[in-house]
Design a protein around this motif. Structure first.
Motif, PDB file in Angstrom:
ATOM      1  N   UNK A  38      14.857  44.128  -6.147  1.00 46.60           N
ATOM      2  CA  UNK A  38      14.031  43.529  -5.261  1.00 46.60           C
ATOM      3  C   UNK A  38      13.710  42.114  -5.370  1.00 46.60           C
ATOM      4  N   UNK A  39      13.716  41.683  -6.655  1.00 45.60           N
ATOM      5  CA  UNK A  39      13.488  40.174  -7.230  1.00 45.60           C
ATOM      6  C   UNK A  39      14.928  39.399  -7.284  1.00 45.60           C
ATOM      7  N   UNK A  45      20.188  42.303   2.346  1.00 45.56           N
ATOM      8  CA  UNK A  45      19.935  43.578   2.694  1.00 45.56           C
ATOM      9  C   UNK A  45      19.488  44.600   1.620  1.00 45.56           C
ATOM     10  N   UNK A  46      20.312  44.568   0.459  1.00 48.58           N
ATOM     11  CA  UNK A  46      19.780  45.305  -0.672  1.00 48.58           C
ATOM     12  C   UNK A  46      18.574  45.050  -1.323  1.00 48.58           C
ATOM     13  N   UNK A  51      12.655  46.602  -1.694  1.00 45.15           N
ATOM     14  CA  UNK A  51      11.243  46.022  -1.400  1.00 45.15           C
ATOM     15  C   UNK A  51      10.621  47.031  -0.579  1.00 45.15           C
ATOM     16  N   UNK A  52      11.243  47.476   0.310  1.00 44.38           N
ATOM     17  CA  UNK A  52      10.521  48.964   1.191  1.00 44.38           C
ATOM     18  C   UNK A  52      10.231  49.885   0.345  1.00 44.38           C
TER      19      UNK A  52
END
Length: 67
Positions: A38-39, A45-46, A51-52
């Motif tokens: 996420x970071x 997109x990935x 993050x979701x």
């Protein structure tokens, strides 16, 4: 570090403790990899998907009071 845990786990509870430790380590590894993606992922997109996943996981462990 494993040398320190081995006598505690074998004396106290045996194989059940190893299973619990394995589940916890696997969960923490999953969260760490997801956070890293996420970071630092260059693919938007990935990174958004990771993050979701982290937000859903946080919502699972967030306790809310009902009025």
């Amino acid at each position: 570090m494993l040398d320190l845990l081995t006598p505690l786990l074998t004396d106290a509870t045996g194989p059940a403790a190893w299973i619990v430790v394995g589940v916890i380590v696997t969960f923490l590894f999953f969260v760490g990899v997801t956070l890293f993606v996420a970071l630092f992922s260059p693919d938007k997109t990935r990174a958004d998907r990771a993050h979701r996943i982290l937000r859903e996981l946080l919502a699972t462990f967030t306790f809310r009071r009902r009025r």
